[in-house]
Scaffold this active site. Structure first.
Site, short mmCIF file in Angstrom:
data_model
loop_
_atom_site.label_atom_id
_atom_site.label_comp_id
_atom_site.label_asym_id
_atom_site.label_seq_id
_atom_site.Cartn_x
_atom_site.Cartn_y
_atom_site.Cartn_z
N ARG A 64 -49.07 25.92 -18.10
CA ARG A 64 -48.45 25.04 -19.08
C ARG A 64 -47.28 24.27 -18.45
O ARG A 64 -47.08 23.08 -18.71
CB ARG A 64 -47.96 25.86 -20.28
CG ARG A 64 -47.35 25.02 -21.41
CD ARG A 64 -46.96 25.90 -22.60
NE ARG A 64 -46.42 25.14 -23.70
CZ ARG A 64 -47.15 24.52 -24.63
NH1 ARG A 64 -48.47 24.59 -24.57
NH2 ARG A 64 -46.58 23.85 -25.61
N HIS A 68 -46.83 20.21 -18.43
CA HIS A 68 -45.66 19.56 -19.00
C HIS A 68 -44.87 18.78 -17.94
O HIS A 68 -44.21 17.79 -18.27
CB HIS A 68 -44.77 20.60 -19.68
CG HIS A 68 -45.26 21.00 -21.03
ND1 HIS A 68 -44.44 21.25 -22.09
CD2 HIS A 68 -46.53 21.19 -21.50
CE1 HIS A 68 -45.15 21.59 -23.15
NE2 HIS A 68 -46.42 21.56 -22.81
N ASN A 96 -40.59 21.92 -24.65
CA ASN A 96 -40.37 22.86 -23.55
C ASN A 96 -39.49 24.04 -23.91
O ASN A 96 -39.69 25.15 -23.39
CB ASN A 96 -39.73 22.13 -22.36
CG ASN A 96 -40.63 21.06 -21.77
OD1 ASN A 96 -41.85 21.12 -21.91
ND2 ASN A 96 -40.04 20.07 -21.13
N HIS A 195 -56.14 26.46 -23.06
CA HIS A 195 -55.75 27.31 -24.19
C HIS A 195 -56.62 28.55 -24.33
O HIS A 195 -56.45 29.32 -25.27
CB HIS A 195 -55.78 26.50 -25.48
CG HIS A 195 -54.58 25.61 -25.65
ND1 HIS A 195 -54.43 24.72 -26.69
CD2 HIS A 195 -53.45 25.47 -24.89
CE1 HIS A 195 -53.28 24.07 -26.57
NE2 HIS A 195 -52.67 24.52 -25.48
#
Length: 320
Positions: A64, A68, A96, A195
């Site tokens: 992740r 990001h 975040n 995911h």
């Protein structure tokens, strides 16, 4: 997994040629550190193996973090910069602050890399390798990571707040936000398969389990047991109800059963343009693995323009 991995590596080799340029310090290359820091990949993998063994969820967290980072001004390690009295970074941006973690893992790996080859390997490249190893160590595919990224001298909290899709995003929004980064709807649907790993806070999926109609009632009731309509915002639930610590295609099977945890997840299988692809990934794990790897290579090629001032940071949390 062996045959899947072989297919993935062959498929990714072609993609790597297409996305081998554009880094602020020059073109990306699979051989960038071969002479300057030949042990970097083994150091990163060892660090990730230790982190994932201690906490499997950390694999999802590092993956992740990479996503990001890349979606905000390219894969430049801007997400790793700490706030100071005179500088506001991205760590405390809305997407975040409560969902990205594992900075200490990257810092520990960076320390080991610096001990082996000082002032040579960027934090951005370490994060790219760590994300690849996180996936592979948890049962997913591997791919050849293009290297040669450099680290940003600045960050943008405003871009972090606006460039990242949220858990309530519609399919149209998802397609647009990924297209803005040069990623196709197929790339978006494959990358969403990340995911299959990790957990999410109650506050990010509460609206889904109480308000959405396209949700399996038993699944909604299960999640409501630990995510009340008020309070308990930080309570965690697995994103993939079947195998949250294994990188596989179960995420797509969840969607086909209306068991996507986020509204944005279920948008991929809700009578829209991605339904056919979700069914394909649900029935063909090798196809998903290959497409995910190719999409990760494409996303990893999102780097700042060549004119952007960059460096190789000695510490990932601050500029030199």
């Amino acid at each position: 997994m062996g045959s899947v991995v072989r297919c993935v590596l062959v498929a990714v080799a072609a993609v790597a040629v297409l996305f081998a340029g554009g880094a602020a310090g020059g073109p990306l290359s699979t051989k960038f550190y071969d002479s300057r820091c030949p042990n970097v990949q083994s150091i990163v993998r060892a660090g990730m193996a230790q982190a994932v063994a201690a906490e499997p969820r950390m694999g999802a967290s590092i993956l992740r973090m990479f996503f990001h980072d890349c979606f905000v001004n390219g894969c430049d390690a801007s997400i790793l910069l700490d706030d100071t009295a005179n500088f506001t970074g991205e760590k405390n941006a809305g997407p975040n602050a409560n969902s990205v973690r594992g900075y200490e893992v990257i810092d520990a790996i960076k320390t080991q890399v610096e001990a082996s080859c000082n002032a040579t390997v960027s934090c951005a490249d370490i994060l790219a390798l760590a994300a690849r190893d996180a996936v592979n160590l948890l049962g997913g595919p591997t791919w050849t990571v293009q290297l040669g990224r450099r680290d940003a001298l600045t960050a943008s909290q405003s871009a972090a707040n606006s460039n990242l899709p949220g858990p309530g995003s519609s399919l149209a929004t998802l397609i647009t936000m990924f297209a803005n980064k040069g990623l196709s709807p197929r790339d978006m649907t494959a990358l969403s398969g990340a995911h299959t790993l990790g957990q999410a806070r109650c506050v990010t999926f509460r609206g889904r389990i109480y308000n959405d109609s396209n949700i399996d009632s038993a699944f909604a009731a299960l999640r409501q047991q630990t995510c009340p309509q008020s309070g308990g915002d930080a309570t965690l639930a697995p994103i993939d109800v079947q195998t949250p610590d294994k990188f596989d295609n179960a995420y797509y099977l969840d969607l086909m059963q209306k068991q996507g945890l986020f509204h944005s997840d279920q948008e991929l299988f809700n009578g829209g343009s991605q339904d056919v692809l979700v069914r394909k990934y649900g029935g063909n794990p090798a196809m998903f693995a290959a497409d995910f790897a190719k999409a990760m290579v494409k996303m990893g090629a999102l780097v700042p323009p060549a004119s952007t001032p960059t460096e190789v940071r000695l510490s990932c949390g601050k500029i030199n």
